[in-house]
Design a protein around this motif. Structure first.
Motif, PDB file in Angstrom:
ATOM      1  N   GLN A 232       0.843  -1.199   0.000  1.00 41.48           N
ATOM      2  CA  GLN A 232       0.000   0.000   0.000  1.00 41.48           C
ATOM      3  C   GLN A 232       0.877   1.247   0.000  1.00 41.48           C
ATOM      4  OE1 GLN A 232      -2.079  -0.985   3.647  1.00 41.48           O
ATOM      5  NE2 GLN A 232      -3.945  -1.488   2.531  1.00 41.48           N
ATOM      6  N   ILE A 251      -5.078  10.045  -0.549  1.00 37.38           N
ATOM      7  CA  ILE A 251      -4.985   9.218  -1.752  1.00 37.38           C
ATOM      8  C   ILE A 251      -4.256   7.926  -1.407  1.00 37.38           C
ATOM      9  CG2 ILE A 251      -5.116  11.133  -3.388  1.00 37.38           C
ATOM     10  CD1 ILE A 251      -2.099  11.113  -3.619  1.00 37.38           C
ATOM     11  N   TYR A 253      -2.937   3.841  -3.174  1.00 40.84           N
ATOM     12  CA  TYR A 253      -2.853   2.870  -4.268  1.00 40.84           C
ATOM     13  C   TYR A 253      -2.541   1.511  -3.659  1.00 40.84           C
ATOM     14  CZ  TYR A 253      -1.587   0.547  -8.614  1.00 40.84           C
ATOM     15  OH  TYR A 253      -1.540  -0.323  -9.683  1.00 40.84           O
ATOM     16  N   ALA A 257      -5.519  -0.732  -7.541  1.00 45.74           N
ATOM     17  CA  ALA A 257      -6.645   0.211  -7.520  1.00 45.74           C
ATOM     18  C   ALA A 257      -6.230   1.514  -6.836  1.00 45.74           C
ATOM     19  CB  ALA A 257      -7.835  -0.396  -6.787  1.00 45.74           C
ATOM     20  N   TYR A 258      -6.749   2.615  -7.381  1.00 45.32           N
ATOM     21  CA  TYR A 258      -6.505   3.947  -6.841  1.00 45.32           C
ATOM     22  C   TYR A 258      -7.728   4.409  -6.062  1.00 45.32           C
ATOM     23  CZ  TYR A 258      -5.998   9.053  -6.769  1.00 45.32           C
ATOM     24  OH  TYR A 258      -5.933  10.373  -6.383  1.00 45.32           O
ATOM     25  N   HIS A 259      -7.484   5.043  -4.918  1.00 44.57           N
ATOM     26  CA  HIS A 259      -8.569   5.553  -4.082  1.00 44.57           C
ATOM     27  C   HIS A 259      -8.241   6.987  -3.683  1.00 44.57           C
ATOM     28  CE1 HIS A 259      -9.953   1.366  -3.420  1.00 44.57           C
ATOM     29  NE2 HIS A 259      -8.664   1.088  -3.389  1.00 44.57           N
ATOM     30  N   GLU A 260      -9.264   7.816  -3.532  1.00 45.22           N
ATOM     31  CA  GLU A 260      -9.074   9.150  -2.980  1.00 45.22           C
ATOM     32  C   GLU A 260     -10.319   9.562  -2.213  1.00 45.22           C
ATOM     33  OE1 GLU A 260     -10.441  12.260  -6.455  1.00 45.22           O
ATOM     34  OE2 GLU A 260      -8.343  11.656  -6.440  1.00 45.22           O
ATOM     35  N   THR A 261     -10.145  10.467  -1.279  1.00 39.45           N
ATOM     36  CA  THR A 261     -11.257  10.998  -0.504  1.00 39.45           C
ATOM     37  C   THR A 261     -11.673  12.344  -1.093  1.00 39.45           C
ATOM     38  OG1 THR A 261      -9.943  12.310   1.062  1.00 39.45           O
ATOM     39  CG2 THR A 261     -10.234   9.961   1.558  1.00 39.45           C
ATOM     40  N   PRO A 294     -10.852   2.120   1.475  1.00 33.60           N
ATOM     41  CA  PRO A 294     -11.449   3.456   1.322  1.00 33.60           C
ATOM     42  C   PRO A 294     -11.913   4.059   2.645  1.00 33.60           C
ATOM     43  CG  PRO A 294     -12.261   1.976  -0.379  1.00 33.60           C
ATOM     44  CD  PRO A 294     -11.514   1.129   0.606  1.00 33.60           C
ATOM     45  N   LEU A 297      -8.854   5.142   4.636  1.00 36.09           N
ATOM     46  CA  LEU A 297      -8.307   6.375   4.066  1.00 36.09           C
ATOM     47  C   LEU A 297      -9.141   7.581   4.485  1.00 36.09           C
ATOM     48  CD1 LEU A 297      -6.077   7.434   2.134  1.00 36.09           C
ATOM     49  CD2 LEU A 297      -7.748   7.206   0.278  1.00 36.09           C
TER      50      LEU A 297
END
Length: 336
Positions: A232, A251, A253, A257-261, A294, A297
């Motif tokens: 991660q 953010i 990865y 998969a990419y994640h952001e708030t 998610p 994060l």
């Protein structure tokens, strides 16, 4: 839940009150902090057992610094008290158009003069499940870098999760070794890193592929290819409006998969020191309590946002308070 162990230097923070400049001040407010120890204290406030390992001068100042963190619920039993000097930093808190400013006075501190054999890592880590360190620690001295490497090796041998905020501070590397020669071997022992594109380029020569749609994804893929233990990669994005107004989002990865708030808007900023430490402590909390990435994060970013509203290095918030913000309760209305 097993302990999270952190390793690094704790310093005394001296700051003029009421947004004064250093040249105006007739008194200085005293507190204590350090990137790694701030993570331990933040976790303790979230209900996670945490211990910090460090070296303090064998005097009343060293005892005061250690007691400060004991008072926040951090286990300090593995700390060493040798030497004569606690590192200092002076913080001038900015406002509006005037940026905050830090002056360090940490040369020849007790931590910089530590000996790696003072720390019995197998014993220290016997009740632990996680080790966290920052790139500040190996920057302080060759001995501190060696001790960091020994801690990571012992943690991997025992099957602990290892995380790092790589946190490249160019001006700290003054003892004759380059960060680019030291950090790769240490990061190679990590499962999770906090790393931006700038740090990846400065430390590892990793640059996002030209024309890439998402520079963070490109960097993270290359970082994981070079260091296969890393599962991660996380970071924050800042949209700084002024010294008193900040917007941040998280953010990440992982697993392709990419994640952001969403952005959290912080206005006014009370104290930005420790915001990054609060981010990683919030993420570790999310991982340890079984949150999906998610959700972890979002929790981490909300914890960081709340830290910006609290004076001092340490995030004095509970998990319930962070969850309240994650749920969208950001109006700041009076709670009765």
């Amino acid at each position: 839940m097993k302990q999270v162990i952190t390793f690094g230097e704790i310093m005394m923070r001296l700051s003029p009150p009421l947004n004064q400049r250093l040249g105006q001040a007739s008194s200085l407010d005293v507190t204590y902090g350090g990137g790694d120890a701030n993570v331990a204290a933040g976790l303790a406030h979230l209900g996670v057992p945490a211990a910090h390992v460090g070296c303090f001068p064998d005097n009343a100042v060293g005892q005061a610094a250690a007691q400060h963190f004991r008072g926040h619920g951090v286990d300090m039993q593995h700390c060493v008290f040798r030497g004569e000097r606690l590192g200092l930093y002076f913080l001038e808190v900015g406002a509006s158009l005037r940026a905050s400013r830090i002056v360090y006075d940490r040369a020849d501190s007790a931590f910089a003069n530590l000996q790696p054999n003072w720390f019995a890592w197998d014993k220290i880590l016997q009740d632990a499940g996680w080790l966290h360190w920052t790139g500040i620690t190996p920057a302080i001295s060759a001995a501190a870098a060696q001790a960091t490497g020994e801690a990571i090796a012992a943690a991997r041998h025992r099957g602990l999760t290892v995380s790092a905020d790589v946190n490249y501070r160019r001006n700290l590397w003054q003892y004759g070794q380059r960060a680019q020669d030291v950090m790769p071997a240490l990061v190679a022992g990590c499962d999770l890193v906090v790393c931006t594109e700038g740090d990846a380029e400065d430390l590892f020569g990793i640059r996002p592929e030209p024309g890439t749609e998402n520079s963070f994804v490109s960097m993270s893929e290359q970082l994981q290819a070079r260091f296969p233990t890393i599962k991660q990669v996380i970071a924050t994005r800042r949209d700084t409006q002024s010294a008193s107004h900040e917007r941040i989002k998280g953010i990440a990865y992982s697993a392709g998969a990419y994640h952001e708030t969403d952005f959290f808007d912080i206005n006014p900023v009370v104290d930005r020191i420790g915001g990054g430490d609060s981010f990683i402590s919030g993420f570790i909390y999310g991982q340890l309590t079984g949150l999906a990435l998610p959700a972890a994060l979002a929790f981490a970013t909300a914890a960081s946002a709340l830290k910006h509203t609290i004076v001092g290095d340490i995030n004095l918030v509970t998990a319930a308070e962070v969850e309240h913000i994650v749920a969208g309760n950001t109006s700041g209305r009076l709670l009765r």
